[in-house]
Structures are given as structure tokens and as C-alpha cells.
Write an enzyme that holds these catalytic residues in place. Sequence first.
Site, mmCIF file in Angstrom:
data_model
loop_
_atom_site.group_PDB
_atom_site.id
_atom_site.type_symbol
_atom_site.label_atom_id
_atom_site.label_comp_id
_atom_site.label_asym_id
_atom_site.label_seq_id
_atom_site.Cartn_x
_atom_site.Cartn_y
_atom_site.Cartn_z
ATOM 1 N N GLU A 139 1.322 -1.052 -4.224
ATOM 2 C CA GLU A 139 0.004 -0.480 -3.959
ATOM 3 C C GLU A 139 -0.743 -0.354 -5.288
ATOM 4 O O GLU A 139 -0.280 0.313 -6.206
ATOM 5 C CB GLU A 139 0.149 0.900 -3.320
ATOM 6 C CG GLU A 139 -1.190 1.523 -2.987
ATOM 7 C CD GLU A 139 -1.073 2.828 -2.204
ATOM 8 O OE1 GLU A 139 -0.307 3.711 -2.619
ATOM 9 O OE2 GLU A 139 -1.771 2.955 -1.178
ATOM 10 N N GLU A 192 1.500 11.274 4.856
ATOM 11 C CA GLU A 192 0.591 10.127 4.896
ATOM 12 C C GLU A 192 0.652 9.483 3.526
ATOM 13 O O GLU A 192 0.142 10.040 2.560
ATOM 14 C CB GLU A 192 -0.809 10.625 5.250
ATOM 15 C CG GLU A 192 -1.596 9.608 6.019
ATOM 16 C CD GLU A 192 -2.530 8.841 5.122
ATOM 17 O OE1 GLU A 192 -2.061 7.835 4.532
ATOM 18 O OE2 GLU A 192 -3.685 9.243 5.005
ATOM 19 N N LYS A 208 -3.616 22.683 -1.857
ATOM 20 C CA LYS A 208 -3.680 22.264 -3.257
ATOM 21 C C LYS A 208 -4.420 20.935 -3.352
ATOM 22 O O LYS A 208 -3.906 19.891 -2.979
ATOM 23 C CB LYS A 208 -2.288 22.089 -3.872
ATOM 24 C CG LYS A 208 -2.381 21.953 -5.388
ATOM 25 C CD LYS A 208 -1.179 21.297 -6.030
ATOM 26 C CE LYS A 208 -1.234 19.808 -6.049
ATOM 27 N NZ LYS A 208 -2.359 19.200 -6.806
ATOM 28 N N CYS A 243 -5.834 4.591 0.928
ATOM 29 C CA CYS A 243 -4.473 4.316 1.394
ATOM 30 C C CYS A 243 -4.509 3.132 2.342
ATOM 31 O O CYS A 243 -3.544 2.408 2.490
ATOM 32 C CB CYS A 243 -3.891 5.539 2.074
ATOM 33 S SG CYS A 243 -4.976 6.236 3.310
HETATM 34 P P1 NAI Z 1 0.369 11.497 -6.383
HETATM 35 O O1 NAI Z 1 1.181 11.145 -5.173
HETATM 36 O O2 NAI Z 1 1.077 11.890 -7.619
HETATM 37 O O3 NAI Z 1 -0.636 12.711 -6.014
HETATM 38 C C1 NAI Z 1 -1.004 13.135 -4.723
HETATM 39 C C2 NAI Z 1 -0.924 14.655 -4.641
HETATM 40 O O4 NAI Z 1 0.432 15.072 -4.802
HETATM 41 C C3 NAI Z 1 -1.709 15.390 -5.736
HETATM 42 O O5 NAI Z 1 -2.256 16.582 -5.201
HETATM 43 C C4 NAI Z 1 -0.624 15.725 -6.737
HETATM 44 O O6 NAI Z 1 -0.954 16.833 -7.547
HETATM 45 C C5 NAI Z 1 0.540 16.033 -5.836
HETATM 46 N N1 NAI Z 1 1.855 15.921 -6.470
HETATM 47 C C6 NAI Z 1 2.218 15.137 -7.518
HETATM 48 N N2 NAI Z 1 3.509 15.323 -7.813
HETATM 49 C C7 NAI Z 1 3.983 16.249 -6.949
HETATM 50 C C8 NAI Z 1 5.251 16.862 -6.742
HETATM 51 N N3 NAI Z 1 6.313 16.570 -7.506
HETATM 52 N N4 NAI Z 1 5.394 17.768 -5.742
HETATM 53 C C9 NAI Z 1 4.348 18.057 -4.947
HETATM 54 N N5 NAI Z 1 3.125 17.537 -5.101
HETATM 55 C C10 NAI Z 1 2.935 16.633 -6.077
HETATM 56 O O7 NAI Z 1 -0.600 10.301 -6.675
HETATM 57 P P2 NAI Z 1 -1.329 9.953 -8.087
HETATM 58 O O8 NAI Z 1 -0.353 10.085 -9.198
HETATM 59 O O9 NAI Z 1 -2.558 10.725 -8.145
HETATM 60 O O10 NAI Z 1 -1.650 8.402 -7.867
HETATM 61 C C11 NAI Z 1 -0.644 7.433 -8.107
HETATM 62 C C12 NAI Z 1 -0.621 6.398 -7.013
HETATM 63 O O11 NAI Z 1 -0.278 7.000 -5.773
HETATM 64 C C13 NAI Z 1 -1.944 5.720 -6.751
HETATM 65 O O12 NAI Z 1 -2.176 4.686 -7.621
HETATM 66 C C14 NAI Z 1 -1.740 5.249 -5.335
HETATM 67 O O13 NAI Z 1 -0.991 4.058 -5.329
HETATM 68 C C15 NAI Z 1 -0.900 6.340 -4.704
HETATM 69 N N6 NAI Z 1 -1.754 7.291 -3.942
HETATM 70 C C16 NAI Z 1 -1.880 7.111 -2.604
HETATM 71 C C17 NAI Z 1 -2.732 7.917 -1.892
HETATM 72 C C18 NAI Z 1 -2.916 7.740 -0.438
HETATM 73 O O14 NAI Z 1 -3.932 8.149 0.104
HETATM 74 N N7 NAI Z 1 -1.965 7.158 0.260
HETATM 75 C C19 NAI Z 1 -3.524 8.959 -2.523
HETATM 76 C C20 NAI Z 1 -3.277 9.100 -3.944
HETATM 77 C C21 NAI Z 1 -2.438 8.279 -4.598
#
Ligand code: NAI
Length: 501
Positions: free
Chosen positions: A404, A273, A198, A307
Amino acid sequence: MSTATLPDLHPLLKDFLSRQRHKLLIDGAPVDAASGRTFETLNPATGERLGTVAEGAAADVDRAVAAARKALSGPWAKLSPAERERVLHKAADLLESRAEAFAQLEVLDNGKPIREAKNGDLPLAVGLLRYFGGWPTKIHGETTPVSVPYFPGAKFLHYTVREPVGVVGAIIPWNFPLLMAVERLAPALACGNTVVLKPAEQTPLAALWLGELLLEAGVPPGVVNVVPGFGPTAGAAIAAHMGIDKVTFTGSTEVGREVVKASAGNMKRLSMELGGKSPNIVFADADLDAAAKGIFMGVFYNQGQCCSAGSRVFIERSIYDKALEAFAARAKTVRQGNPLDPKTHMGPLVSAEQRDRVLSYIESGKKEGAQLLAGGAAAPGAGFFVQPTVFGGVKDEMTIAREEIFGPVASVTPFDTVEEAVARANGTDYGLVSAVWTKDVKKAHRMAQMIKAGTVWINCYHFVDAAAPWGGVKQSGYGREKGPWAIENYTTLKSVWVDLN
Ligand code: NAI
Ligand code: MG
């Protein structure tokens, strides 16, 4: 900016985008979502619609898991390891031959500058396919000298076998859409697994196009299924699915916690991660030109949406004022603009939501008394741009030093001693990466021992390779993607006993 100077889109990409409506990829075929619903993916540089995408949800994840389970015992399982290698190498060659087109797609869907997509994302993705393409013939068990005390003198043969985990669910973020997909698919496929992937709702296109490329390379239908959709629906369905054996997740720590809870139903294996708030520590005895580049790139690469962003910059007090001033001056020279322009240094953030989130962190920095030295606002234009922003005099308890931000915002602070630098660097819930700049070899390695993080870079930043482990400690997650450690993560170990008496 005039569009006259921009390169044309690659014909293959034009063709892909001209579909307008992109479907899910399940069992080797494009399909609509069971609900018939769609969502739009935008070009963050303009805010305009780039494409309409089928919106997968639980029913589609069910279909994808069924296809992936069936594919586990189909033609994929019958390929020899050498044949699996050929498929992955073919995929690497295809991706390399289309690097320009994929790089442009990353720019259009994510907003990253073309120079980074071309020099970073694409070669790294091809490198991952080549590296893991070499593994299938090298994944093997061992024989073990065993002893059975209640059967003296008896002879046994004991050996281990590495088998695929089964169906892997991969939930990935939007910051490196293609690279994150390849980083999961390459090791998962090398080990003989099948996958339900996904992509993030902000950037679904690269994974869909990669899925087609893998079919073309000879990955049988059903082995790689791509289900774009939203987190609480498609993502949550993957995390909880009883037909998925392992989940690999990259994203926020907050959502990571939900994924861990949801995985408990069938005891899924996990690699997580998650976020970071990584320290970048500059000593007065460093090569200051190199360190200046490292600070800059560490926090501003990919618009800071990494990240591993070096978002907490610690500078030894004797050079603090000068280094901070130079850093802020340099941040003001960043060329922001159309990310397809090879001269652009920095593109927009991925979405309006992310821009607003970053701007609210900038406001909190101002309110809590940090010194704003560069940037500090949205940049003009229709897209989701934020100026590269530098805060000096940041205190560890300020929000911008703790949370973050995931945008182009640096928190800079002075320090006096090695002990202080280590204590403050480690004073975070996260532990993904870190960097130390010094010419003193002993100091560098002492720091490397004391810092709690998955990676320590010494006199460099953001170096990654398919062969080097990647992952964090503390709330940055667990498990290692890449290198031989990924092979362990994507296989299970079976123990076989043979009575030879
Ligand atoms: P997110 O953690 O919500 O999204 C990452 C992935 O998880 C996406 O594919 C999303 O559709 C999925 N996801 C969201 N809710 C879920 C759930 N309940 N169950 C399973 N999958 C789910 O991150 P978002 O909202 O895009 O960004 C918010 C913050 O998260 C960013 O500002 C950043 O601080 C952090 N982030 C960190 C990342 C990293 O590489 N460590 C990558 C993306 C976001
Ligand atoms: Mg979210």
C-alpha cells in the site's frame, strides 16, 4: 500562486485557530495533558505550524475512560431514544451550518483540496449524523419461539434486547479526519455508548472542534472525549485499556495487528478497517470515457491517501496502450497548488514523512523496471507535494504492485482474460474494495462474485453512503462500519427467558 484569489477563512474557523493552543476534551471540558506536553500540527501545503495541541498519553486516556464510564450511567443513559435522535439531528444541523468552516479546517490540517472537502467529506459527515440520527428509535430486540425438550408442553417467553457495548475506543487516521471521527461517533452514540476518540497526530483539530459541536448539540459531558496524541502512547493505551469495551480502528494493517494483540487483555470487541491494494479492472467493452474518469479518480482522489485507492489498474490488452497513454496524459494536466484554491485538483500529502515514504515507493518502481509515464517526483514548493504518478508495464511481483503506497501512484498493467484478471486481482493479502468496468452485465456480476473484497463497484468508483456497509476481507480487516451492520457492531445482544408456567 497568488494568495489574492483565495477565499477568506471563515470567521468561526479564524476564531478556533486563534486559540493557538488546543487542549484535550475530557468530561466536557478542555484540559491540558497530565504531562503538560504539547505537539505541533502543520499545514502540509506550507509546512508551517497550524496550531499547538495538548499531547495526550496513558494518564489522559485513563481520565477520559473514567469520564466515559461515569457518563454511561449519567444523563446520557436517561435520554429516551427519541431524545437521542434529536441530539444527533441537532449535531447534523450544526455541522451543516458550519460546513464551510469545517471544510477549510480539513484543508488546512490535512492538505486535501477544498473542492473535495466541500463536496465529499462534509456532506458525507452530515449524512452519517442524519442516517444514524434516525436509528435510536429503531434499535430493538425480538421475541423468539423457544423449545425446552425436558419440559414438554411448557410455555416460555423469550426475548432479546440490544444494549450499548459500553465505552468505545476509536483510533482513527489522518486521511479523512472529520469523516472518520463522525463515522465512529454517529453509530456509537446512536446505540447509547460513550467514546474515547484519538485522532491521528497529523490531523487532530477537526475531532477536537467536532467534540465541542457535539456538546453544543446536547451530548452530555463525558460521552465524547477527544484525546489527541501519538500511536505508541495514547493509541496503545486505548488498545490495551481494561476500561474500554470495544475498539474501532482504522489505519495500517501493521498497527492493526498490534491493536488486536493489545485488545486481548479484556477481550475487547473489535472492528478493524485496514489497508488496501485495490484492483480497478477495465474491460475493452467498457464505456471508456467513464472508465478513464474512474481510473483517474480511483487512484488520485485525496492525493491517493485512501484505504480504498484503486492503485492497481488492470486494462484489457486490446485497449491497453491507448488507455494508458490517455491516463498518463491526463495525470500531467492535474493542477497542484494551494488546496484552499477552488481550482486546485490536488494538494500536498499529509506530512513530510508520508511524502518521503511515497517517493521511496516511486524510486522502487523505477528501480524494479516499471515504465514511468507521468510524474515521478516531489512537486516544487514548500509543502509536501508529490506529482501524480503513473507507472505502466507493472509486474505483479514489483513492490509498487504489492504494498500500500497511500499516495498518488498508479500501477497499470495489461491482462488478457477474465480468469487472469480475477486471479491477479485476488493475488494480494488485502481485500478492501475493487471495481469492474464493462457494459456486459453477465461479466460484471460474474466478476462481482469472484473478486474477494468488501466492496465491488461496477462502472463506478469511490461511491460510499451511510446506508451501505464498509469494510474488508483478508488483511483489510473485519467488521462493518455504516448501515445496520454498524448498529450490530456497537450493541450487544442480551437473551431474556421468562418462565410462564
Ligand atoms: P498508522 O496505522 O500508524 O496510524 C493510524 C492511527 O493509529 C493513528 O491514529 C495512530 O496514531 C495510531 N497508532 C499508531 N501506532 C499505534 C499503536 N501502536 N497502538 C495504537 N494506535 C496506534 O498509520 P500511519 O503511520 O499514519 O501511516 C502509515 C501507512 O499506513 C500509510 O502509508 C498507509 O499505507 C497506512 N494507512 C492506512 C489507512 C487506512 O485508511 N486504511 C489510514 C492511515 C494509514
Ligand atoms: Mg505510524
